[in-house]
Structure formats: C-alpha cells, structure tokens
Design an enzyme around this catalytic site. Structure first.
Site, PDB file in Angstrom:
ATOM      1  N   GLY A 100       7.176 -10.042   0.482  1.00  0.00           N
ATOM      2  CA  GLY A 100       5.781 -10.469   0.621  1.00  0.00           C
ATOM      3  C   GLY A 100       5.550 -11.729  -0.195  1.00  0.00           C
ATOM      4  O   GLY A 100       5.015 -12.730   0.297  1.00  0.00           O
ATOM      5  N   HIS A 101       5.990 -11.697  -1.463  1.00  0.00           N
ATOM      6  CA  HIS A 101       5.865 -12.885  -2.327  1.00  0.00           C
ATOM      7  C   HIS A 101       6.642 -14.056  -1.724  1.00  0.00           C
ATOM      8  O   HIS A 101       6.173 -15.193  -1.728  1.00  0.00           O
ATOM      9  CB  HIS A 101       6.420 -12.597  -3.727  1.00  0.00           C
ATOM     10  CG  HIS A 101       5.709 -11.506  -4.471  1.00  0.00           C
ATOM     11  ND1 HIS A 101       6.368 -10.407  -4.965  1.00  0.00           N
ATOM     12  CD2 HIS A 101       4.407 -11.349  -4.802  1.00  0.00           C
ATOM     13  CE1 HIS A 101       5.506  -9.614  -5.598  1.00  0.00           C
ATOM     14  NE2 HIS A 101       4.302 -10.157  -5.504  1.00  0.00           N
ATOM     15  N   GLN A 109      -6.810  -6.982 -15.937  1.00  0.00           N
ATOM     16  CA  GLN A 109      -7.249  -6.500 -14.626  1.00  0.00           C
ATOM     17  C   GLN A 109      -6.872  -5.049 -14.373  1.00  0.00           C
ATOM     18  O   GLN A 109      -7.113  -4.514 -13.297  1.00  0.00           O
ATOM     19  CB  GLN A 109      -6.706  -7.399 -13.522  1.00  0.00           C
ATOM     20  CG  GLN A 109      -5.216  -7.277 -13.264  1.00  0.00           C
ATOM     21  CD  GLN A 109      -4.744  -8.314 -12.276  1.00  0.00           C
ATOM     22  OE1 GLN A 109      -4.782  -9.514 -12.543  1.00  0.00           O
ATOM     23  NE2 GLN A 109      -4.325  -7.875 -11.105  1.00  0.00           N
ATOM     24  N   GLU A 165      -2.939 -11.486   2.434  1.00  0.00           N
ATOM     25  CA  GLU A 165      -4.032 -10.710   3.054  1.00  0.00           C
ATOM     26  C   GLU A 165      -3.907  -9.226   2.751  1.00  0.00           C
ATOM     27  O   GLU A 165      -4.832  -8.467   2.998  1.00  0.00           O
ATOM     28  CB  GLU A 165      -4.033 -10.935   4.568  1.00  0.00           C
ATOM     29  CG  GLU A 165      -4.496 -12.318   4.943  1.00  0.00           C
ATOM     30  CD  GLU A 165      -4.483 -12.576   6.432  1.00  0.00           C
ATOM     31  OE1 GLU A 165      -3.890 -11.769   7.177  1.00  0.00           O
ATOM     32  OE2 GLU A 165      -5.068 -13.591   6.846  1.00  0.00           O
ATOM     33  N   LYS A 166      -2.758  -8.794   2.221  1.00  0.00           N
ATOM     34  CA  LYS A 166      -2.623  -7.389   1.843  1.00  0.00           C
ATOM     35  C   LYS A 166      -3.710  -7.032   0.829  1.00  0.00           C
ATOM     36  O   LYS A 166      -4.306  -5.982   0.887  1.00  0.00           O
ATOM     37  CB  LYS A 166      -1.247  -7.117   1.239  1.00  0.00           C
ATOM     38  CG  LYS A 166      -0.939  -5.647   1.224  1.00  0.00           C
ATOM     39  CD  LYS A 166       0.016  -5.260   0.137  1.00  0.00           C
ATOM     40  CE  LYS A 166      -0.609  -5.338  -1.171  1.00  0.00           C
ATOM     41  NZ  LYS A 166      -0.502  -4.318  -2.132  1.00  0.00           N
ATOM     42  N   SER A 183       4.798  -4.377  -4.983  1.00  0.00           N
ATOM     43  CA  SER A 183       5.626  -4.089  -6.159  1.00  0.00           C
ATOM     44  C   SER A 183       5.509  -2.607  -6.514  1.00  0.00           C
ATOM     45  O   SER A 183       6.443  -2.003  -7.026  1.00  0.00           O
ATOM     46  CB  SER A 183       5.173  -4.931  -7.349  1.00  0.00           C
ATOM     47  OG  SER A 183       5.061  -6.275  -6.966  1.00  0.00           O
TER      48      SER A 183
END
Ligand code: AMP
Length: 271
Positions: free
Chosen positions: A32-33, A57, A145-146, A182
């Site tokens: 994804g990254h 966060q 967009e995930k 991850s």
C-alpha cells in the site's frame, strides 16, 4: 536513498529541490505504501518517505505499544524499490520542538466515524501532518483512500493553509481483498480469513443497499448480523457521501465505511 536522521540534515538535503513528493508513514512498510511511492515517483522529481510513529494520535496506550515497528526491514524494502530519494526518520523532538500546544480542533460535523470512536486521534493526526508539512515543504503529499476520513480531514486543513496538494491513492488489497495495513502484521491466518469474509459481505451489502427504503436501518441490521456471524465487534457500518462525509441515502458518490476489531486489532475499510 539518503537517510535523514534529524531536521538539520533534512533542511540541508532538501534545499535544492522544489518538486518534492512526500509519503508520510508510520512504518510497517507494505505494498500500500509502495503504491503511494510509485505515484510520487511518477508525478514528482524527488520522493521523500517519512517513518514516524506519532504517539499523539494514539488514543490507546496498548495500541501504541503493539504498533508494528521494524525500521531495518522497512529501509530494506524502501531501498529495494529504487523509487525513494530520501527517508526521514525524525525523533519526537524534531517534530514537537516548539512546545506549543496544538490549536487544532475538529468541527462538530467532523466528529463522526473514527473521530467519534477514537477521541483525540484526528487532532493528533492533523497536528503531526501540519508540522511535517511545515518541515518538509513538499509540492505534493500522497495519501491512501484506505484511511478515507484521514485523507478528507488532512486535505481540508492543509490545502487551506499551504500550497501543497494532497493526492489521493487507491486502496491496495491482498489476494483475498483484505486492505493492506501495517496492523495486518498483528493478525493470524484465521483473522485474515475473517477479514476476507467481512470484505465479501461489505461488497454484498453495498450491492443491495439501493433496494432498501431505510438505509440506516438496513445497515443497523447488517451490522448486527456481521457481528454475530463473525464474532467481531463493529464500531460503525455507515454509508457516507465522499465529498462531505455526510450520511448518504444512495449508493451514488458514496462509500460504505466500516471499523471493527479482530483479535483486539482495530481495522478499517471503505468501499
Ligand atoms: P500508515 O503507515 O498506516 O500511517 O499509512 C501511511 C499512508 O499509507 C497513509 O496515507 C495511508 O492511507 C496509506 N495506506 C495504508 N495502507 C494502504 C493501502 N492498503 N492502500 C493504499 N494506501 C495505504
């Protein structure tokens, strides 16, 4: 691929470049990254990836402690991709050096989905993205967009404050359509099978959504069924408009959002 371990080294190395593509991550690098990095490589002269697990966060200490981290492995993957010019590995003080308290607050309308269930999470995300943008000063930032709500909120804040453009990138999935994350490193085979089934169910639910007169009620029932069938805890299952994230009564311009727990790991997806 140059590794930047502090802000002095970053400022020196980036000074000559004004067409920078930036891919902020918390590590645990996966395909994804890499898709974000590929897009940056195509659209920008130089690409910088940051790896920083932002403690501010995390609304849950256990979640922060168990967050997957393997810098050595990440650097190996990034180097092998041959698409990354700089990797920024800041320490806490490189980011939070001014001791100023963040002024960032969410609007009432934005306290939905993950913002409702993870108090303080997006305030932390927006604060770190604001700081990273000031430090890196990129032309474009590539985001997945995930994490649709994150993308939506970051875009709204940063494009108002800076010239930087936020570039959305499609969700990358594994062979059984589970969105790469991850956090998937914390799942076992059975968990991944359940996640694949949840995805299958989501596509069916979305397919049938327009046949329902009362979508919110329809989704409430589907949420219960999913929870019972897969023995999972679901935070939300909601259809929302992609432009403003308001609740939607139609499939058009809308996505179905879910957040749920598998093996105490919180997963999110949207389709
Ligand atoms: P993270 O390291 O999880 O904070 O993610 C860093 C960036 O990669 C964020 O913009 C994410 O939305 C993006 N990302 C994470 N997983 C995926 C995926 N499966 N497909 C596309 N982008 C992703």
């Amino acid at each position: 691929m140059k590794i930047l371990l502090n802000n002095t080294s970053l400022f020196e190395s980036l000074r000559p470049f004004n067409d920078l593509g930036f891919v902020p991550t918390m590590g645990g690098i996966h395909k994804g990254h890499l898709s974000l990095i590929n897009k940056s490589k195509k659209l920008c002269k130089k690409t910088i990836v940051s790896i920083f697990i932002n403690p501010k966060q995390f609304n849950n200490k256990k979640d922060l402690k168990s967050y997957p981290s393997n810098i050595k492995k990440d650097l190996k993957i990034l180097k092998k991709s041959k698409k990354v010019d700089f990797v920024y590995l800041p320490k806490f003080n490189d980011i939070y050096n001014d001791k100023k308290k963040s002024q960032i607050k969410l609007l009432k309308d934005d306290k939905i989905l993950c913002a409702k269930f993870r108090k303080g999470h997006f305030e932390g995300v927006l604060d770190v993205m604001n700081r990273l943008t000031k430090i890196v000063n990129p032309k474009k930032i590539f985001m997945g967009e995930k994490d649709f709500q994150q993308l939506y909120l970051v875009k709204k804040l940063l494009e108002r404050k800076y010239k930087t453009k936020i570039i959305p990138c499609k969700t990358i999935r594994d062979k059984s359509n589970v969105a790469l994350s991850s956090r998937n490193f914390l799942l076992n085979k059975l968990n991944l099978k359940i996640a694949a089934n949840v995805y299958k169910n989501l596509t069916n639910i979305k397919k049938n959504i327009n046949n329902s007169k009362n979508i919110s009620n329809f989704l409430k029932i589907k949420k219960k069924v999913l929870e019972n069938n897969h023995k999972i805890k679901i935070d939300y299952l909601e259809l929302r408009n992609i432009k403003n994230l308001k609740p939607s009564n139609t499939k058009n311009n809308s996505r179905l959002f879910i957040a749920y727990y598998l093996n105490n790991v919180r997963l999110i997806d949207n389709i």
